[in-house]
Design a protein around this motif. Structure first.
Motif, short mmCIF file in Angstrom:
data_model
loop_
_atom_site.label_atom_id
_atom_site.label_comp_id
_atom_site.label_asym_id
_atom_site.label_seq_id
_atom_site.Cartn_x
_atom_site.Cartn_y
_atom_site.Cartn_z
N ALA A 146 0.83 -1.22 0.00
CA ALA A 146 0.00 0.00 0.00
C ALA A 146 0.86 1.26 0.00
N ILE A 147 1.93 1.26 0.79
CA ILE A 147 2.79 2.44 0.88
C ILE A 147 3.54 2.65 -0.43
N TYR A 153 2.68 7.74 -6.78
CA TYR A 153 1.98 8.92 -7.28
C TYR A 153 2.80 10.17 -7.02
N PRO A 154 2.61 11.21 -7.84
CA PRO A 154 3.35 12.47 -7.62
C PRO A 154 3.03 13.08 -6.27
N GLU A 155 3.97 13.85 -5.74
CA GLU A 155 3.74 14.54 -4.47
C GLU A 155 2.58 15.52 -4.59
N GLY A 159 -3.58 10.77 -4.83
CA GLY A 159 -3.04 9.42 -4.69
C GLY A 159 -2.00 9.31 -3.61
N ARG A 160 -1.19 10.36 -3.44
CA ARG A 160 -0.16 10.34 -2.40
C ARG A 160 -0.76 10.57 -1.02
N LEU A 161 -1.84 11.34 -0.95
CA LEU A 161 -2.38 11.78 0.33
C LEU A 161 -3.57 10.96 0.82
N MET A 162 -4.18 10.18 -0.04
CA MET A 162 -5.43 9.50 0.32
C MET A 162 -5.22 8.42 1.37
N VAL A 235 -7.31 10.32 -8.88
CA VAL A 235 -6.14 9.98 -8.08
C VAL A 235 -4.97 10.93 -8.34
N ASP A 236 -4.95 11.58 -9.52
CA ASP A 236 -3.85 12.48 -9.85
C ASP A 236 -4.19 13.95 -9.64
N MET A 237 -5.31 14.24 -8.98
CA MET A 237 -5.71 15.63 -8.75
C MET A 237 -4.79 16.28 -7.71
N ASP A 238 -4.41 17.52 -7.97
CA ASP A 238 -3.56 18.26 -7.05
C ASP A 238 -4.29 18.51 -5.74
N GLN A 239 -3.55 18.49 -4.64
CA GLN A 239 -4.16 18.63 -3.32
C GLN A 239 -4.90 19.95 -3.16
N GLU A 240 -4.45 21.01 -3.82
CA GLU A 240 -5.12 22.29 -3.71
C GLU A 240 -6.51 22.23 -4.34
#
Length: 472
Positions: A146-147, A153-155, A159-162, A235-240
């Motif tokens: 999982a990690i 995924y990009p920072e 995908g990185r934060l979920m 999954v690739d949406m920017d966190q902002e």
């Protein structure tokens, strides 16, 4: 107790009573921090534990930031069973990295296995590849997979934060089936807000809040009670952009889907609160060229982040100085020009900064798009005209009374011109960066300052020459 009394308090006097570790603003009191540090210096683990044990995990994380760097490992050893996943997740990034450097991979792996996937990723994502591999080699296979998938995924993307810990059930279930499933399955997350309903392809087709499930008869199908309208997060949406969707649609949680529309995780509002806070602080610091601005940031990184923008500012200042040098002869003829020049530059710079702040915020909040850019430019032009006229009248009258009416007229016109140029620069520079897919907060201030200073000097000195007040 007076502040001086607090500073002189005896380090060995225990803090008595619940909540007395905090001041009126819910911050750890200086004398409490000094008590903890004193117990650490005395190698008194029992005393340290007794002092720290009543604190909330978030406050323990704050305490780690307040003690000295060489005291953190000692404190962590003294409160081992208090070092929960909540404490690790709340630690400042730099403080956490310092602590990880003192731990072997096996110890870090034990911490990683206690965390949710998103927190575990945050814990190790900034480590060197070799350190990451060493730690992941000690992690159980399921957690490691999982990690590793999240790290792919990009920072700063969903995908990185979920969180991968969620509850998803087939659309064939009834409410009774779901309740029985939740009660009988010990491997499910212990804390959740809603249940996702998926079809045979694992595509989310709806969601059910716990309050609906508990108040609905057992024989009702989930498809009859679930909420079909969903805000799905790519999954690739920017966190902002993720944060903006949560704000716009008042979400508590949202499903994250991959390119095939399959459910792969979820974002929750607690993650979004951190993102909003991080983005807001990041934009303010980028506009000032202060780097990450973290007081725990290593000196070398702080120096590197700040000095390059100071060098850039030095270069742009040379442009303004070159304009002043060009009009050097005119300034020699009338000293009043040198006295008034800083006023023109200062007012223009402030006007540009105001407009730039409004524009950068509008871009960040998705209020400014290609469809309404022209409207914003026109609006800021009107504001600049009104501001320029107001300031021009004030400075013009004052200059006329102190020096000469002709010089008052020159600086009044120059002020209007400079404020208009500053207002337009404050809009167009951030918009240009945004159109080039660059963060508009990064270098806008450097270019806006250059434009306002150089154009302010040029307008003022040029008008003084053109009016015949002085000559080149």
């Amino acid at each position: 107790m007076a502040e001086t009394d607090l500073q002189d308090a005896d380090l060995d006097t225990p803090v008595q009573g619940e909540g007395e570790q905090f001041d009126e603003e819910n911050r750890l009191k200086p004398e409490f921090v000094r008590q903890v540090r004193a117990s650490l210096r005395d190698d008194n683990e029992d005393s340290t534990y007794d002092l720290v044990e009543p604190l909330h995990p978030a406050d323990i994380a704050d305490l780690f930031e307040l003690v000295e760097r060489d005291e953190r490992a000692t404190m962590a050893a003294a409160i081992t069973d208090l070092m929960s996943s909540e404490v690790i997740a709340e630690l400042n990034d730099y403080v956490r990295e310092d602590m990880l450097e003192d731990l072997d991979p096996e110890a870090v792996a034990e911490i990683v296995e206690l965390l949710d996937t998103d927190d575990a990723v945050q814990l190790i994502e900034d480590l060197d590849d070799a350190d990451q591999r060493a730690i992941l080699a000690e992690v159980e296979a399921e957690d490691r997979t999982a990690i590793e998938a999240a790290l792919a995924y990009p920072e700063e993307t969903a995908g990185r934060l979920m969180q991968r810990e969620l509850i998803a059930v087939p659309d064939s279930m009834t409410v009774g089936n779901l309740i029985d499933y939740l009660r009988s399955n010990d491997d499910l997350p212990t804390e959740f807000w809603e249940v996702f309903v998926v079809d045979h392809r694992y595509h989310p087709i709806g969601s059910c809040q716990l309050s609906w499930i508990m108040r609905t008869p057992r024989d009702i199908a989930l498809t009859d009670v679930m909420k079909r309208d969903q805000t799905l997060i790519p999954v690739d949406m920017d966190q902002e952009e993720v944060a903006l969707r949560f704000q716009k649609y008042a979400l508590i949680s949202a499903a994250v889907v991959d390119d095939d529309g399959r459910l792969v995780g979820q974002m929750t509002v607690d993650d979004i609160v951190h993102i909003i806070s991080e983005e807001a602080g990041e934009d303010a610091l980028l506009m000032s060229g202060a780097g990450e601005g973290d007081i725990n940031e290593p000196l070398r990184e702080a120096y590197s982040a700040r000095v390059r923008w100071l060098i850039a500012n030095l270069g742009t200042a040379v442009v303004a100085s070159a304009i002043i040098a060009f009009f050097g002869g005119a300034i020699e003829q009338l000293v009043a020009l040198a006295i008034l020049m800083p006023i023109v530059a200062s007012i223009g710079g402030n006007a540009g900064t105001q407009t730039m702040a409004v524009t950068v915020r509008a871009i960040a909040m998705n209020q400014l798009t290609k469809s309404n850019t022209g409207r914003l430019v026109l609006r800021e032009l009107k504001v600049a005209l009104m501001n320029g006229a107001t300031i021009a009248v004030l400075i013009g009258i004052a200059t006329a009374l102190i020096f000469t009416p002709q010089l008052g007229g020159v600086i009044a016109v120059a002020m209007v011109v400079n404020i208009i140029i500053s207002g337009m620069a404050g809009v167009l520079v951030p918009v240009a960066f945004d159109r080039l897919n660059q963060d508009p907060a990064v270098a806008s201030s450097v270019f806006v300052t250059m434009i306002t200073d150089s154009m302010g000097f040029f307008a003022f000195l040029g008008l003084a020459v053109a009016s015949g007040l002085v000559s080149l």
